[in-house]
Design an enzyme around this catalytic site. Structure first.
Site, short mmCIF file in Angstrom:
data_model
loop_
_atom_site.label_atom_id
_atom_site.label_comp_id
_atom_site.label_asym_id
_atom_site.label_seq_id
_atom_site.Cartn_x
_atom_site.Cartn_y
_atom_site.Cartn_z
NE ARG A 72 -6.26 2.81 13.57
CZ ARG A 72 -5.82 2.39 12.93
NH1 ARG A 72 -5.80 1.70 11.27
NH2 ARG A 72 -4.24 2.68 12.94
CG HIS B 231 0.12 1.40 12.80
ND1 HIS B 231 1.16 0.00 14.13
CD2 HIS B 231 -0.71 1.80 13.51
CE1 HIS B 231 0.47 0.31 15.09
NE2 HIS B 231 -0.99 1.28 15.02
CG HIS C 230 -7.98 -0.57 20.09
ND1 HIS C 230 -6.33 -0.32 19.75
CD2 HIS C 230 -8.62 0.05 19.10
CE1 HIS C 230 -6.36 0.41 18.93
NE2 HIS C 230 -7.10 0.96 18.26
NE ARG D 260 -5.34 -1.09 15.92
CZ ARG D 260 -4.80 -1.41 14.63
NH1 ARG D 260 -5.29 -2.37 13.62
NH2 ARG D 260 -3.80 -0.76 14.50
CE1 TYR E 244 8.75 -0.39 2.20
CE2 TYR E 244 8.17 -0.70 4.70
CZ TYR E 244 8.74 -0.57 3.80
OH TYR E 244 9.86 -0.94 3.74
CE LYS F 202 -5.40 7.65 14.62
NZ LYS F 202 -4.50 6.95 16.24
#
Length: 437
Positions: free
Chosen positions: A287, A404, A377, A380, A414, A314
């Site tokens: 990000r 994510h 952005h 990504r 994970y 985030k």
């Protein structure tokens, strides 16, 4: 104290008047200055003048210069001059501190004295009134929007990602504080808040205006919870703002166009900081806020990776970014320029803060890529699409590298090092795809 009274009677026509004159001892300071009236224990008939005040010099002990109605100027041994007023209340002699000369002029001191005399006529103690007003001011400062907002940021933002904290803090300090900071939080009205939000809308930042409204509401609710306000006025603005347009960040995903973009990035002439940030943006595809706030201490040279802590992320989970050969070289080239400081990409205005949020965006625009074509952005989305559709990598590798939340078959997230070997190989191949074509 030497004192003599002379009664002089003068008759003129059919009128007569009796004049009583008091002669007071004049004291000459040792430095040879002009004499001034010294405290004799009684208030003299003649009021003070500015000349007398300015000529008053320090002596071997404090002394007073009387004005009238109990007010006098006390001259300290250091030469400081203090306005005071003697008065009686409830049968007791009291002293009111008016201020320091020349910050409080003779005229202003007399105005304060007259206000105090009016309070006495109304049966109010001037000293008590002064203390009450000071306490009211202190309470107002404690309950100001600025005080509540600062407390909110300290208490409620803990644990959020660095990007969220940075965005919220900027909204409060840049847009809300200037207009509302000194206002008691309980007295702020919905129209006041709307005026601020309209200004943000007018500069085209509709989404930002809605976000600021949300932040203001959180502060008002915090004020309610801590007993400093009774309601959240932001709820009265429902429907008052424009609805932000829902749109995805513009991104280039066509392989041929990506080749042209990368050539433009490598050819772009900028400062070492901006050049490095621009070149690493597609290689790392983290990000933009995470890139800007990267620190040299987060670079693990031995393991060839960047380790971002959970508080900067985030989703609140740490992220490991494997570094390709190309990324390592970019960082090594930049290190002589910024390696002595905290941030990898420091601000041009000072090394103590990160690079501007618009630095990479402006670089793209200078290269001819507007906000509808490519955004910081957007790197990504570019990586997400091409790693899947062109290079054929598993979605869970890509999603985990994007930062994510990815869960296994049992619904468990994970950990940060899961598939790290595969992700490192993916990041190297991705860099080769971008740079070596």
């Amino acid at each position: 104290m030497e004192k003599s009274d002379i009664i002089v009677t003068h008759i003129f026509g059919h009128f007569a008047c009796e004049i009583k004159a008091h002669f007071h001892l004049l004291k000459y300071p040792k430095n040879g200055q002009l004499p001034v009236k010294i405290d004799t224990g009684d208030s003299p008939n003649m009021p003070l003048t500015a000349t007398q005040i300015n000529l008053a010099k320090p002596s071997d002990k404090p002394y007073k210069l009387y004005d009238s109605h109990g007010m006098f100027l006390q001259v300290s041994m250091s030469g400081r001059k203090y306005w005071r007023m003697k008065y009686r209340f409830a049968g007791k002699e009291k002293l009111l501190a008016i201020g320091v000369y020349p910050e409080v002029s003779l005229k202003d001191a007399r105005l304060t004295r007259e206000r105090a005399r009016k309070l006495l006529i109304d049966g109010i103690d001037p000293s008590h009134e002064k203390q009450s007003k000071r306490r009211i001011s202190e309470l107002a400062a404690e309950n100001s929007f600025e005080a509540v907002a600062n407390e909110y940021m300290k208490v409620k933002l803990e644990g959020f990602s660095f990007t969220h904290i940075d965005r919220t803090t900027r909204a409060i300090k840049r847009d809300l504080m200037p207009a509302l900071g000194k206002r008691p939080v309980s007295e702020i009205t919905a129209p006041e808040l709307l005026t601020i939000l309209r200004k943000v809308e007018k500069r085209g930042a509709v989404e930002t205006a809605n976000r600021i409204k949300q932040v203001a509401g959180q502060i008002f609710r915090f004020a309610i919870a801590t007993g400093r306000a009774e309601r959240d006025v932001s709820v009265d603005l429902k429907g008052a703002l424009k609805n932000p347009k829902k749109s995805h960040f513009a991104a280039i995903t066509n392989p041929r166009e990506v080749v042209l973009l990368m050539k433009s990035i490598w050819a772009y002439d900028a400062t070492p900081v901006v050049s490095a940030a621009l070149r690493l943006s597609p290689l790392l595809f983290c990000r933009p806020g995470e890139l800007r706030h990267m620190e040299w201490t987060e670079v693990n040279w031995q393991l060839r990776r960047i380790e971002l802590p959970a508080e900067k992320m985030k989703i609140g989970e740490p992220l490991v970014i494997p570094l390709s050969n190309q990324a390592i070289q970019i960082l090594k080239d930049l290190h002589p320029h910024t390696g002595h400081g905290k941030y990898i990409f420091p601000s041009a205005r000072g090394a103590g803060r990160p690079m501007s949020i618009n630095a990479v965006r402006l670089a793209l625009r200078s290269m001819g890529y507007d906000n509808e074509t490519m955004t910081p952005h957007g790197f990504r989305a570019m990586a997400r699409t091409l790693l899947d559709e062109v290079l054929g990598y598993r979605v869970e590798y890509i999603e985990q590298q994007l930062g994510h939340a990815v869960k296994d078959a049992n619904g468990r997230a994970y950990n940060r090092t899961k598939h790290l070997k595969q992700r490192a190989e993916m990041m190297q191949r991705w860099s080769d795809f971008l740079v070596c074509q």
